[in-house]
Scaffold this active site. Structure first.
Site, PDB file in Angstrom:
ATOM      1  CE1 TYR A 115       4.517  -6.767   3.642  1.00 30.31           C
ATOM      2  CE2 TYR A 115       3.777  -9.034   3.829  1.00 30.31           C
ATOM      3  CZ  TYR A 115       3.837  -7.851   3.129  1.00 30.31           C
ATOM      4  OH  TYR A 115       3.216  -7.750   1.909  1.00 30.31           O
ATOM      5  CG  ASP A 134      -2.012  -1.045   1.135  1.00 33.51           C
ATOM      6  OD1 ASP A 134      -2.413  -1.385   0.008  1.00 33.51           O
ATOM      7  OD2 ASP A 134      -2.461  -1.524   2.196  1.00 33.51           O
TER       8      ASP A 134
END
Length: 252
Positions: A110, A52
């Site tokens: 992540y 994003d």
């Protein structure tokens, strides 16, 4: 036709995300335009996923198909000559014909970076969430253990998430204490939109004492987004690595 794999690092701050968007500049667009200059024509990149706006990557993987591949150095040094300082191709390799950046992936890692200090750091603000309050890391670790495994993560997805299933497998959630820094390392088979950021936001609420650790189990069982914590800011999140089954490069 040959398959070329790129590993791309970027600072996502100035971009609308990885994927091309009609309303702003994306990382994908910038890399494809640089690639076209080196190759003498357009090539479409297929990525391992999307990030994003404001999210960073150390190891985004993308591939493209070409009838006549150039030497791999051209895709590293050559493409980097046309890229801005915020984006770089870290590696390029010629892969077997059946390699696919998205569908061949078996896992992702992540890292979410939290900067804990009463005073913000101008040098850290682009790549971390500044949290002023003291965090109970033991409580956060207790809550994190409940997130590990195969679960329905409906309570940990963005409202606009259109995934066909909300079941995902999280391999591990590690809370790393590094003086002023706290790193939340999340590894899993795949993630829903904003899933890692909502997980981190929930863990921080636990660390602040706003929620008991065991409440995470009720969130998973309830499946309601309103039950889980806040969405942590985008700038603290970085895609570190995409994992694949052992596969030899043809050239790299």
């Amino acid at each position: 036709m040959s398959v070329v794999r790129l590993i791309i690092e970027y600072d996502g701050t100035p971009y609308v995300g990885w994927q091309r968007q009609p309303n702003g500049l994306s990382v994908q667009q910038v890399v494809e335009e640089a690639l076209a200059k080196v190759c003498g024509g357009p090539h479409s990149l297929v990525s391992s996923g999307r990030t994003d706006a404001g999210v960073h990557a150390r190891g985004m993987v993308a591939h493209f198909v070409t009838p006549q591949p150039l030497p791999m150095a051209a895709y590293r040094e050559g493409v980097n000559r046309f890229l801005p300082a915020q984006i770089a191709v870290r590696d390029a390799a010629l892969m077997p014909d059946d390699f696919h950046a998205r569908y061949s992936a078996v896992g992702k890692w992540y890292r979410y970076s939290i900067y804990r200090s009463p005073v913000r750091s101008p040098l850290a603000c682009r790549f971390s969430w500044h949290v002023r309050t003291v965090l109970d890391l033991q409580a956060m670790r207790q809550a994190a253990r409940l997130l590990v495994g195969r679960h329905d993560f409906a309570a940990f997805r963005a409202s606009g998430c259109a995934a066909r299933t909300t079941v995902r497998e999280v391999f591990s959630v590690d809370i790393v204490d590094a003086e002023e820094w706290v790193y939340v390392d999340v590894r899993g088979s795949g993630f829903l939109r904003n899933m890692v950021r909502i997980m981190v936001g929930t863990l921080v609420e636990v660390g602040r004492g706003a929620r008991p650790p065991e409440e995470v189990g009720a969130m998973l069982a309830g499946g309601c987004r309103k039950q889980s914590g806040i969405t942590a800011p985008a700038q603290g999140l970085c895609l570190m690595e995409v994992a694949y089954a052992p596969q030899d490069c043809v050239e790299g």
